[in-house]
Design a protein around this motif. Structure first.
Motif, PDB file in Angstrom:
ATOM      1  N   ALA A   1     -30.766  -9.911 -25.583  1.00 38.91           N
ATOM      2  CA  ALA A   1     -30.568 -10.415 -26.642  1.00 38.91           C
ATOM      3  C   ALA A   1     -32.241  -9.827 -27.165  1.00 38.91           C
ATOM      4  O   ALA A   1     -32.483  -9.959 -28.297  1.00 38.91           O
ATOM      5  CB  ALA A   1     -30.790 -12.070 -27.021  1.00 38.91           C
ATOM      6  N   TYR A   2     -32.905  -9.296 -26.415  1.00 41.99           N
ATOM      7  CA  TYR A   2     -33.962  -8.549 -27.560  1.00 41.99           C
ATOM      8  C   TYR A   2     -34.306  -8.103 -28.579  1.00 41.99           C
ATOM      9  O   TYR A   2     -33.567  -6.899 -28.467  1.00 41.99           O
ATOM     10  CB  TYR A   2     -35.002  -7.671 -26.254  1.00 41.99           C
ATOM     11  N   GLY A   3     -35.118  -8.173 -28.961  1.00 40.91           N
ATOM     12  CA  GLY A   3     -35.279  -7.281 -30.617  1.00 40.91           C
ATOM     13  C   GLY A   3     -35.019  -7.838 -31.395  1.00 40.91           C
ATOM     14  O   GLY A   3     -34.785  -6.842 -32.805  1.00 40.91           O
ATOM     15  N   ARG A   4     -33.930  -8.532 -31.106  1.00 41.29           N
ATOM     16  CA  ARG A   4     -33.195  -9.073 -33.093  1.00 41.29           C
ATOM     17  C   ARG A   4     -34.266  -9.994 -33.569  1.00 41.29           C
ATOM     18  O   ARG A   4     -33.523  -9.680 -34.954  1.00 41.29           O
ATOM     19  CB  ARG A   4     -31.527  -9.475 -32.427  1.00 41.29           C
ATOM     20  N   ASP A   5     -34.951 -10.209 -33.343  1.00 42.69           N
ATOM     21  CA  ASP A   5     -35.734 -11.620 -34.242  1.00 42.69           C
ATOM     22  C   ASP A   5     -37.271 -10.805 -34.457  1.00 42.69           C
ATOM     23  O   ASP A   5     -37.300 -10.668 -35.541  1.00 42.69           O
ATOM     24  CB  ASP A   5     -36.067 -11.993 -33.263  1.00 42.69           C
TER      25      ASP A   5
ATOM     26  N   ARG B   1     -23.420  -0.424 -26.698  1.00 41.41           N
ATOM     27  CA  ARG B   1     -25.159   0.501 -26.439  1.00 41.41           C
ATOM     28  C   ARG B   1     -25.265   0.345 -25.047  1.00 41.41           C
ATOM     29  O   ARG B   1     -25.879   1.535 -25.057  1.00 41.41           O
ATOM     30  CB  ARG B   1     -25.429  -0.834 -28.074  1.00 41.41           C
ATOM     31  N   LEU B   2     -25.356  -1.225 -24.858  1.00 39.34           N
ATOM     32  CA  LEU B   2     -26.299  -1.736 -23.570  1.00 39.34           C
ATOM     33  C   LEU B   2     -25.603  -0.588 -22.523  1.00 39.34           C
ATOM     34  O   LEU B   2     -26.595  -0.177 -21.480  1.00 39.34           O
ATOM     35  CB  LEU B   2     -26.860  -2.890 -23.297  1.00 39.34           C
ATOM     36  N   ILE B   3     -25.079  -0.896 -22.041  1.00 37.15           N
ATOM     37  CA  ILE B   3     -23.667   0.232 -21.029  1.00 37.15           C
ATOM     38  C   ILE B   3     -23.627   1.085 -21.108  1.00 37.15           C
ATOM     39  O   ILE B   3     -24.382   1.862 -20.462  1.00 37.15           O
ATOM     40  CB  ILE B   3     -22.069  -0.943 -21.375  1.00 37.15           C
ATOM     41  N   ARG B   4     -24.010   1.319 -22.272  1.00 34.02           N
ATOM     42  CA  ARG B   4     -24.218   3.414 -22.429  1.00 34.02           C
ATOM     43  C   ARG B   4     -25.527   3.696 -21.773  1.00 34.02           C
ATOM     44  O   ARG B   4     -25.779   4.207 -21.139  1.00 34.02           O
ATOM     45  CB  ARG B   4     -23.909   3.643 -23.812  1.00 34.02           C
ATOM     46  N   ALA B   5     -26.493   2.767 -22.457  1.00 33.04           N
ATOM     47  CA  ALA B   5     -28.507   2.845 -21.386  1.00 33.04           C
ATOM     48  C   ALA B   5     -28.106   3.839 -20.272  1.00 33.04           C
ATOM     49  O   ALA B   5     -29.222   3.557 -19.991  1.00 33.04           O
ATOM     50  CB  ALA B   5     -28.596   2.444 -22.816  1.00 33.04           C
ATOM     51  N   MET B   6     -27.515   1.380 -20.277  1.00 29.37           N
ATOM     52  CA  MET B   6     -27.708   1.844 -18.129  1.00 29.37           C
ATOM     53  C   MET B   6     -26.947   3.276 -17.619  1.00 29.37           C
ATOM     54  O   MET B   6     -28.018   4.011 -16.852  1.00 29.37           O
ATOM     55  CB  MET B   6     -26.877   1.169 -17.449  1.00 29.37           C
TER      56      MET B   6
ATOM     57  N   HIS C   1     -41.326  -9.479 -27.986  1.00 30.12           N
ATOM     58  CA  HIS C   1     -42.455  -9.147 -28.682  1.00 30.12           C
ATOM     59  C   HIS C   1     -42.322  -7.581 -28.751  1.00 30.12           C
ATOM     60  O   HIS C   1     -41.384  -7.279 -28.883  1.00 30.12           O
ATOM     61  CB  HIS C   1     -43.502  -8.732 -27.274  1.00 30.12           C
ATOM     62  N   PRO C   2     -43.255  -6.371 -29.929  1.00 33.29           N
ATOM     63  CA  PRO C   2     -42.977  -6.147 -30.405  1.00 33.29           C
ATOM     64  C   PRO C   2     -43.108  -4.826 -29.322  1.00 33.29           C
ATOM     65  O   PRO C   2     -43.582  -4.041 -28.943  1.00 33.29           O
ATOM     66  CB  PRO C   2     -44.146  -5.591 -31.708  1.00 33.29           C
TER      67      PRO C   2
ATOM     68  N   PRO D   1     -38.448  -4.009 -38.044  1.00 35.10           N
ATOM     69  CA  PRO D   1     -37.239  -4.490 -37.793  1.00 35.10           C
ATOM     70  C   PRO D   1     -36.228  -4.723 -36.560  1.00 35.10           C
ATOM     71  O   PRO D   1     -37.124  -4.356 -35.834  1.00 35.10           O
ATOM     72  CB  PRO D   1     -37.077  -3.095 -38.295  1.00 35.10           C
ATOM     73  N   PRO D   2     -35.409  -4.841 -37.541  1.00 33.69           N
ATOM     74  CA  PRO D   2     -35.100  -5.460 -35.879  1.00 33.69           C
ATOM     75  C   PRO D   2     -34.459  -3.915 -34.334  1.00 33.69           C
ATOM     76  O   PRO D   2     -33.990  -3.108 -34.992  1.00 33.69           O
ATOM     77  CB  PRO D   2     -33.198  -6.303 -35.748  1.00 33.69           C
ATOM     78  N   THR D   3     -34.821  -4.299 -33.436  1.00 32.94           N
ATOM     79  CA  THR D   3     -34.233  -3.823 -32.438  1.00 32.94           C
ATOM     80  C   THR D   3     -33.588  -4.239 -31.160  1.00 32.94           C
ATOM     81  O   THR D   3     -32.991  -5.376 -31.319  1.00 32.94           O
ATOM     82  CB  THR D   3     -35.724  -2.793 -31.725  1.00 32.94           C
ATOM     83  N   ASP D   4     -33.489  -3.483 -30.355  1.00 33.44           N
ATOM     84  CA  ASP D   4     -32.820  -4.046 -29.279  1.00 33.44           C
ATOM     85  C   ASP D   4     -32.995  -3.149 -27.659  1.00 33.44           C
ATOM     86  O   ASP D   4     -33.982  -2.820 -27.475  1.00 33.44           O
ATOM     87  CB  ASP D   4     -31.242  -3.968 -29.374  1.00 33.44           C
ATOM     88  N   LEU D   5     -32.731  -4.061 -26.777  1.00 38.10           N
ATOM     89  CA  LEU D   5     -32.920  -3.149 -25.189  1.00 38.10           C
ATOM     90  C   LEU D   5     -33.004  -1.387 -25.255  1.00 38.10           C
ATOM     91  O   LEU D   5     -33.285  -1.510 -24.464  1.00 38.10           O
ATOM     92  CB  LEU D   5     -32.072  -4.157 -24.274  1.00 38.10           C
ATOM     93  N   ALA D   6     -31.073  -1.847 -25.800  1.00 38.27           N
ATOM     94  CA  ALA D   6     -31.150  -0.397 -24.947  1.00 38.27           C
ATOM     95  C   ALA D   6     -32.379   1.153 -26.289  1.00 38.27           C
ATOM     96  O   ALA D   6     -32.748   2.003 -24.664  1.00 38.27           O
ATOM     97  CB  ALA D   6     -30.049  -0.004 -25.535  1.00 38.27           C
ATOM     98  N   GLU D   7     -32.693   0.251 -26.689  1.00 41.61           N
ATOM     99  CA  GLU D   7     -33.538   1.592 -27.608  1.00 41.61           C
ATOM    100  C   GLU D   7     -34.531   1.148 -26.912  1.00 41.61           C
ATOM    101  O   GLU D   7     -35.929   2.266 -26.365  1.00 41.61           O
ATOM    102  CB  GLU D   7     -34.008   0.516 -28.862  1.00 41.61           C
TER     103      GLU D   7
END
Ligand code: SAM
Length: 446
Positions: A202-206, A242-247, A173-174, A209-215
């Motif tokens: 794996a959120y956002g890669r589809d 990136r996700l580990i850093r975001a945590m 979902h956007p 523009p692509p994004t991710d869970l950290a964002e």
């Protein structure tokens, strides 16, 4: 208003879907009832992950048959993963079912129910459909904590798992739709959200523009009034630095990580097609602990996967001891139709699975008990979410690391408050605590 009785099996995503269905049907003048006998419409939201989950549904449908015999005008529907997997088989085994529909059709539930009622013959709807964000919820839903599905489907193709067949390909979902949903929930009193996806990391890669869970964490963190963010389920394969850093860096993200291991044996992991080794998994745990020393871990383990030897099982035991999980969900391998593992040679006998299940649970009890004991004496942030199940005179809540704490609110605390509680006793499945004095209000957990 007409009456809807909703029966939900399975994971948090099913709970979320059931809430949406209740919300959508409310717009069609259906209100929820706990009494199946009084219902005009009964919907069974199903799980197909293990054979046992499916058998539970067929046994429930057997019960409902007797009910329908007394009230033939009642509509019975089966929705969710088993509907998607078994399709017309459900009508064959339970001919009193009027409607079968998969998750993609949830947005059209009102029309489907009307069709089943009008046509008086079985309605089957299991095709693909565009991804829609449904935010309808019944007024009875928990206001304080909410699940929010951020993506559907799974493309991992673990050899044991039916999810790619039941929930389809990965679709996110956007971020704007997710944030809008969470803002609405917070306006209604919500303080904690759990972001849901089969492989949520794996959120956002589809997306384009692509994004991710950290964002996404950063965006959700900005929602004023929200206190906590949780997320599940992650796959070690997609866990990025990136996700580990975001945590570590995103303040509202809690120090609790559900990271399914499935097996501690490299040979088994390879046959499962998990895409990581035990060494890589341990590196991820070390990196997460390095980023956030207070991080608590939980996991899923399958015992008795085809070809699992005693040595493979011992490797799993060793991993559980080495990681020191706070919680472990143990499942006996279940052969699922159409999955590669179902036809692998060397299927493990049921009594061996049962024995490994029992032995592993003993290890889990010891390891999680030791983790719990380490929390005694610590002062922790608790989101108060209700009264204690053991003692209605006390309050209950959860720490950021997802432990249940029961304590005396001394008449100063209400449900929804975030308070500091000193852990006075670590019991096997919960903590006991006392409201911390202001001088003690040093939170061990961030
Ligand atoms: N998508 C998540 C992942 O791959 O890590 C897990 C989702 S699944 C709903 C929850 C758990 O059910 C899995 O982590 C796995 O341990 C277990 N499971 C899945 N298929 C199974 C099977 N065929 N037999 C036994 N357990 C199974």
């Amino acid at each position: 208003m007409a009456k809807l009785h909703l029966i939900t099996y399975g994971c948090q995503m099913n709970e979320y879907d059931s809430e949406r269905v209740a919300g959508l049907l409310r717009e069609r003048q259906y209100e929820l009832t706990d009494d199946a006998g009084a219902a005009d419409l009964i919907l069974v939201n199903t799980c197909a992950i293990r054979e046992k989950a499916e058998e539970k549904v067929f046994s429930k449908l057997g019960e409902l048959k007797r009910l329908k015999a007394t009230r033939p005008e009642m509509v019975i529907g089966v929705m969710g993963c088993m509907a998607q997997l078994q399709q017309a088989t459900i009508f064959r085994r339970a001919p009193h079912v009027d409607l079968v529909f998969g998750s993609p059709a949830i947005a059209r539930v009102g029309d489907l129910v009307e069709r089943a009622r009008r046509e008086g013959r079985p309605v089957l709807e299991t095709g693909e459909a565009p991804l829609v964000k449904i935010t309808a919820k019944p007024p009875t839903a928990d206001r304080l904590k909410a699940f929010v599905t951020v993506m559907e489907g799974c493309e991992k193709h673990c050899t044991f798992c039916v999810v790619p067949r039941t929930r389809g390909r990965e679709r996110s979902h956007p971020p704007a739709a997710i944030v809008a949903e969470i803002e609405g929930l917070v306006a209604g009193g919500c303080r904690e959200v759990t972001l849901l996806g089969q492989t949520v990391n794996a959120y956002g890669r589809d997306l384009i523009p692509p994004t991710d869970l950290a964002e996404l964490f950063a965006r959700v963190n900005d929602v004023a009034g929200l206190q906590r963010i949780r997320f599940t389920t992650s796959n070690p394969y997609n866990l990025t630095p990136r996700l580990i850093r975001a945590m570590r860096e995103v303040p509202k993200v809690c120090e609790w990580f559900h990271l399914p291991l499935q097996s501690g044996s490299d040979a088994v992991l390879e046959r499962m097609n998990r895409g990581y080794t035990r060494a890589h998994y341990l590196d991820l745990i070390a990196a997460l602990r390095d980023a956030e020393p207070a991080m608590a871990f939980s996991t899923d383990i399958i015992v008795g996967f085809p070809g699992e030897t005693e040595a493979d099982f011992a490797a799993t035991v060793e991993m559980i001891e080495r990681v020191g999980y706070d919680n472990v969900f143990v499942f006996r391998y279940s052969r699922r139709p159409g999955t590669p593992a179902a036809t692998m040679p060397e299927q493990v006998a049921d009594d061996v699975k049962a024995d490994r299940n029992r032995r592993l649970l003993q290890v889990v009890e010891r390891v999680t008990g030791a983790q719990s004991a380490r929390l005694a004496g610590r002062t922790m942030e608790v989101l108060v979410d209700g009264v204690s199940r053991r003692n209605p005179g006390e309050l209950a809540g959860r720490t950021r690391c997802n432990r249940v704490v029961n304590f005396d609110g001394q008449g100063q605390v209400v449900v929804g408050d975030v308070v500091r509680v000193r852990v006075t006793e670590a019991l096997p499945h919960s903590l006991r605590g006392a409201l911390a004095t202001p001088e003690e209000a040093v939170c061990w957990s961030k």
